[in-house]
Design a protein around this motif. Structure first.
Motif, mmCIF file in Angstrom:
data_model
loop_
_atom_site.group_PDB
_atom_site.id
_atom_site.type_symbol
_atom_site.label_atom_id
_atom_site.label_comp_id
_atom_site.label_asym_id
_atom_site.label_seq_id
_atom_site.Cartn_x
_atom_site.Cartn_y
_atom_site.Cartn_z
ATOM 1 N N ARG A 85 31.023 39.701 36.917
ATOM 2 C CA ARG A 85 29.353 40.331 36.338
ATOM 3 C C ARG A 85 30.537 41.810 36.955
ATOM 4 O O ARG A 85 31.669 41.603 37.466
ATOM 5 C CB ARG A 85 28.892 40.247 37.910
ATOM 6 C CG ARG A 85 27.526 40.775 37.996
ATOM 7 C CD ARG A 85 26.330 40.419 39.377
ATOM 8 N NE ARG A 85 25.492 41.127 40.053
ATOM 9 C CZ ARG A 85 25.570 42.783 40.493
ATOM 10 N NH1 ARG A 85 27.001 42.571 41.070
ATOM 11 N NH2 ARG A 85 24.306 43.256 41.426
ATOM 12 N N ASP A 87 29.907 46.010 38.739
ATOM 13 C CA ASP A 87 28.416 45.950 39.530
ATOM 14 C C ASP A 87 28.811 47.728 39.568
ATOM 15 O O ASP A 87 30.128 48.578 40.200
ATOM 16 C CB ASP A 87 29.048 45.504 40.899
ATOM 17 C CG ASP A 87 27.912 46.738 42.024
ATOM 18 O OD1 ASP A 87 27.781 47.351 41.728
ATOM 19 O OD2 ASP A 87 28.133 46.269 43.357
ATOM 20 N N GLU A 94 33.864 41.718 39.565
ATOM 21 C CA GLU A 94 33.643 39.804 40.323
ATOM 22 C C GLU A 94 34.399 39.080 38.948
ATOM 23 O O GLU A 94 33.979 39.203 37.885
ATOM 24 C CB GLU A 94 32.405 39.999 40.529
ATOM 25 C CG GLU A 94 31.757 41.483 41.697
ATOM 26 C CD GLU A 94 30.686 41.131 41.523
ATOM 27 O OE1 GLU A 94 29.407 40.476 41.069
ATOM 28 O OE2 GLU A 94 29.892 42.283 42.526
ATOM 29 N N THR A 273 25.526 42.802 34.464
ATOM 30 C CA THR A 273 25.729 43.659 35.173
ATOM 31 C C THR A 273 24.764 44.169 36.536
ATOM 32 O O THR A 273 24.179 43.872 36.118
ATOM 33 C CB THR A 273 26.022 44.869 33.890
ATOM 34 O OG1 THR A 273 24.902 44.790 33.444
ATOM 35 C CG2 THR A 273 26.885 45.012 33.293
ATOM 36 N N ASP A 274 24.832 45.468 37.017
ATOM 37 C CA ASP A 274 24.106 45.309 38.121
ATOM 38 C C ASP A 274 22.790 46.570 37.610
ATOM 39 O O ASP A 274 21.856 46.362 38.178
ATOM 40 C CB ASP A 274 24.709 45.927 39.154
ATOM 41 C CG ASP A 274 25.107 47.435 38.362
ATOM 42 O OD1 ASP A 274 25.292 48.324 37.997
ATOM 43 O OD2 ASP A 274 25.436 48.813 40.048
ATOM 44 N N ARG A 275 23.030 46.573 36.399
ATOM 45 C CA ARG A 275 21.850 47.225 36.376
ATOM 46 C C ARG A 275 21.936 47.331 34.065
ATOM 47 O O ARG A 275 22.817 46.751 33.569
ATOM 48 C CB ARG A 275 21.541 48.302 35.996
ATOM 49 C CG ARG A 275 22.730 49.710 35.238
ATOM 50 C CD ARG A 275 22.777 50.798 35.418
ATOM 51 N NE ARG A 275 23.129 50.610 37.444
ATOM 52 C CZ ARG A 275 23.745 52.279 37.784
ATOM 53 N NH1 ARG A 275 24.098 53.404 36.595
ATOM 54 N NH2 ARG A 275 24.311 51.979 39.259
#
Lengths: 441, 441
Positions: A85, A87, A94, A273-275
Motif C-alpha cells: 500500500r 500512504d 508499506e 493507495t490511501d486515496r
C-alpha cells in the motif's frame, strides 16, 4: 526511520522494470538517497520473454540481478519486498517487510493481464508477462508434446499439439512465429513418431490486421509471412470462452486445444493507495505534463501504469516509452532537489519493430521509414542485443541466436518446474521501521 | 501392445540417470527395441548439482535433453512417465501413462534422501539430489540474504545467514566450500550493509573425518582447507533435531539457522513391485553376480538401487559404478539376445576425487596414488568436464568456471521459482496400451 533524521532526501522507486531501473540509474549522482523496491531480485528484459518461452535462450540471460546493478550506483539501495500500500498522507510505502518513508516517490509498477471478461480465461490461459510465465509456458509446451507422444487417442493428440495465441500485437506475433519454428525445426526431430503437420499454431486477432500500431501494409506482410510458415492467422475473430480442452471463437467455432496463450489485454498494476487516483482507460493513472500526480508534485507515475499522450494519442506501453519517462523523471527530481520546477515530458518516437520469424521482421522508423524482411529482422536483433543489460548476457544471447540460426535446433528443452517454497523462512516479521540506511545494502 | 506381436524383444529401462542412460547407449546397435522411461525429460549430471545450488552454472548446462540423446540411438525411444509399479508376473511396467510390456527390464531408479529418523528433518531441511532441489536451494540461499538485509533484528539476521550442511561426504564438502566462496566473494559485494564475517557455513559430520571413502590424510587435508577458508567443520557430531529456526546437535548445542541442507543419508528408490525383493542395507536390492534378480534372469537392478560388492566391500554409489554397471548390463542383454549366459560384473575402481574450493581438491587414483591441492582440483574439473554430456554444455560450463575464477563473481543469482502447473492438461487418461512402437517416438 523518521524523515527528519535523514541527511539526504529519499527517492523511493517502486518497480524495477524499464522505467524504474532507468530512473534509478539516472539518479546515480543526484544529492539523494535512492531506494528501489521490487518483488523480484532481477530486472526482466521483457522483449525477449518469447524467446525463453520457445527455448531459444536461458531465463537468466534476460534477468539482470538488481544487486549487481546497484553496485554501479553508489547512492542507491535495493529492497526485495512486495509493496502492499502507498500512504500519500504519511509519505510512506508499506511493504511485506518494513515500511519505507519517502520524500519523492516514483510508481513504476507496470501492467498486468486483463482477461476482458472472457469466461475461463483467468483459469485456463497461460500469460506471458513475467519470466516465470515464460518458463512455465516452455514447460507446458514441451509437456504437451510428451503427452501427445504417449497417447493413441488421435483426438487427444490433436488437442495437445494445437496452440492458440490470443492477441495480434508484437508479443502474439513473435510468439506465434517462434513457436512454429520450434515445432517445425526442433521438436520435429525430438518426436519422430508425431506427425508435425497435425501441430497447429493459431493466432487470433480481434482487429482486421496484425500489429495495429504499425502501418497497415506491415501488418499484411506479417500475416503473409506467418501464414507462409504455417501459422493459422485468424483476423476479426475473438475468443469468447476458454476451457481446459478448448477455445471457443465468437462464431461458435470450437478449437480443441490444451494451450491458450493470452497476450491480448493489459491493465495498469497500481498498488493500493490511501486515496483514489484519477484513472483513465486500462486503469492507467492520469498524470500531469511532467508525469506527476496533480496534487502530489513529488509523486510520479511512469511506464505502463501512467496515462500519457503523445501528439494526442496515448502511449502504447513499449520499452522506449518507459525508458524515456524514467530519464525525464530522474531529471525532474534533480531539478526539484535544486529548487527548480519540473519540466514537461515529451516522447521521441524513434520507431517500432517486431520480429516475425527467421529472416523476417517489420520496422517503422521515425514515423516515416517502413521496412520489412531480412533488414528489419536484423535491425530488431541488433536493437535488442544493444539494449539487453549485461555484456556477458549479450554475448550468450548472440551465441544462442547464431547456434539456432545455423543448426536450427533450440538449446533449452528441459521441463524444469521449481516449486516456490521461499518465504517460509520465518513467520512474517512486523517491524516498525527500516534498517539503518547510512550504509548501503 | 501384446508381446507376441512385437518383432523384436523389448528392453525397458526405468530411470535416466548414469546407469540407465549408459545402458540405453550401449544397446544402440542391439537387436532389440529399447524403451527408456523417466519422470523428467532430461538426464541430470549430478556431480555438478552443487554448482547450480551456488550459482556457478545454469541449470540447463547439466540437464541433457533425453530426446536429444534418443536422436543418436535409432532403436531407442523415450517415454516421459512416472513408474507406478512393476508387475514381474505379467512382465509389465505400470506408469502414469499407458503400461509398458517388457522382455528385459533394467531398474535404474537411483536413490532418495533418508532422514535417519531425525525429528523435523523431512519438513525443515533442504535436499540436494535433483536439479529442482539445487535451484530451490539457490533461491533459498539468496532469499535468506535478502531477508537478512532488510531486518534490524540482529538475532534474526544471524539466523538467516547461518547455513548448516549435514553430511561430510563429497556433496557436503563440495557444497560447503562453494557456498563459502559464494558468500565471501560474490554476495559480499551484493550486500555491502551485511557484515559477512557473521555469515557462517557449518559442516556437520558424524564420523571422525570428512570424505570417509578416501585415505584418512586426504580427509584431514579437506578439513584443514575448509577451515582455513572459514567453514566451521564439526566432526563426530550429529544433528538430532531440526526446526524452521534451528538445528540441534547431539550435545544439545542449538544452532539458530534458517537453512539446514541434508546430504547425509540415502536409501534406494525402488518402485513398488508385485512381490518382495531381497533387500540389503539402505533398501538396496540384492542382485546376482551378473546384476540380475535371482529368480528373474531378464530383470536387472543397477546403480544406487542395487547392492553390489567389490572386493568384499559394498559399492558406495558414485557415477563410475553406475556407468560401468550400465555397460555390463547392456553387454549381458546382448549376450542373452544371442542365447548366451550373462557374465559376472566386476568394478574397476579408477579412483575418487572431490573438490574443496578454489585451487584445492583431493583425489585417490587406482587405489594407490593420493593427490591433494591444485593438481587434484584441476584433475577434478577436467574429469567432470570430460564426462559432462553435450559439447556446448562443456564449453559453457568451462566458460562459467573461467569467468568465476578470474572475476570471482557468480553468474546466476536470480531467485526464480516456477510453479509446477504442468500435468493439468487433462484428467489422466486410462489407456489400455502403448501407442504403436513400429515408429520411433
Amino acid at each position: 526511520m523518521n524523515a527528519a533524521l535523514r541527511d539526504r532526501p529519499r527517492v523511493v522507486i517502486i518497480g524495477a522494470g524499464f522505467a524504474g531501473v532507468r530512473t534509478a540509474q539516472k539518479l546515480a549522482h543526484a544529492a539523494a538517497e535512492v531506494v528501489l523496491v521490487d518483488c523480484r531480485n532481477y530486472h526482466t528484459f521483457v522483449p525477449l520473454l518469447y524467446q525463453v518461452a520457445t527455448g531459444f535462450i536461458e531465463p537468466s540471460q534476460i534477468a539482470y540481478p538488481l544487486r549487481k546493478l546497484m553496485r554501479q550506483l553508489p547512492s542507491a539501495r535495493f529492497i526485495l519486498a512486495e509493496v502492499r500500500r502507498v500512504d500519500f498522507a504519511a509519505r510512506r510505502v508499506e511493504t511485506s517487510g518494513p515500511p519505507i518513508d519517502y520524500d519523492y516517490l516514483v510508481i513504476a509498477t507496470g501492467s498486468q493481464t486483463k482477461f476482458l471478461g472472457v469466461p475461463g480465461a483467468p483459469d485456463h490461459t497461460l500469460p506471458m508477462r513475467t519470466l516465470e510465465d515464460a518458463i512455465a509456458l516452455r514447460n507446458h509446451i514441451l509437456h504437451c508434446f510428451e503427452r501427445a507422444a504417449s497417447t493413441t487417442d488421435w483426438q487427444l493428440r490433436a488437442q495437445l499439439i494445437t496452440f492458440v495465441i490470443v492477441g495480434g500485437g508484437p508479443t502474439g506475433v513473435e510468439l506465434a512465429g517462434a513457436l512454429q519454428e520450434l515445432i517445425r525445426e526442433s521438436l520435429r526431430k525430438d518426436f519422430p513418431s508425431l506427425d508435425m503437420t497435425q501441430a497447429r499454431v493459431i493466432l487470433v486477432q480481434s482487429g482486421d490486421r496484425l500489429l495495429a500500431n504499425l502501418p497497415p501494409h506491415l501488418g499484411k506482410y506479417t500475416s503473409r509471412q506467418l501464414r507462409r510458415r504455417g501459422v493459422k492467422v485468424q483476423l476479426q475473430t475473438k475468443v469468447k470462452a476458454v476451457s481446459a480442452r478448448s477455445a471457443t471463437l465468437a462464431d461458435e467455432t470450437v478449437l480443441p486445444t490444451s494451450t491458450v496463450i493470452w497476450t491480448a489485454g493489459v491493465v495498469a498494476n497500481i498498488p493500493p493507495t490511501d486515496r483514489d487516483l484519477p484513472a483513465a482507460k486500462q486503469n492507467k493513472i492520469v498524470v500531469g505534463p511532467a508525469l506527476q500526480l496533480a496534487d502530489h508534485p513529488r509523486v510520479y507515475v511512469i511506464g505502463d501504469g501512467a496515462y500519457v499522450e503523445d501528439s494526442g494519442e496515448p502511449l502504447v506501453g513499449v520499452a522506449p516509452e518507459a525508458l524515456q519517462q524514467g530519464s525525464a523523471v530522474a531529471a525532474n527530481i534533480k531539478r526539484q532537489l535544486r529548487g527548480l520546477d519540473p519540466v514537461p515530458f515529451s516522447y521521441f518516437n524513434k520507431g517500432r519493430a517486431a520480429i516475425i520469424a527467421r529472416n523476417a521482421g517489420v520496422a517503422h522508423l521515425f514515423g516515416k521509414l517502413a521496412m520489412s524482411g531480412f533488414g528489419a529482422w536484423l535491425l530488431w536483433l541488433g536493437i535488442h542485443l544493444y539494449y539487453l543489460p549485461g555484456l556477458s548476457n549479450r554475448w550468450n544471447v548472440l551465441a544462442s541466436w547464431l547456434k539456432d540460426y545455423i543448426i536450427r535446433d533450440r538449446a533449452v528443452r528441459q521441463i524444469i518446474a521449481v516449486p516456490s517454497r521461499l518465504p517460509q523462512v520465518l513467520p512474517e516479521e512486523t517491524q516498525p521501521e527500516m534498517p539503518d540506511l547510512s550504509q548501503k545494502s
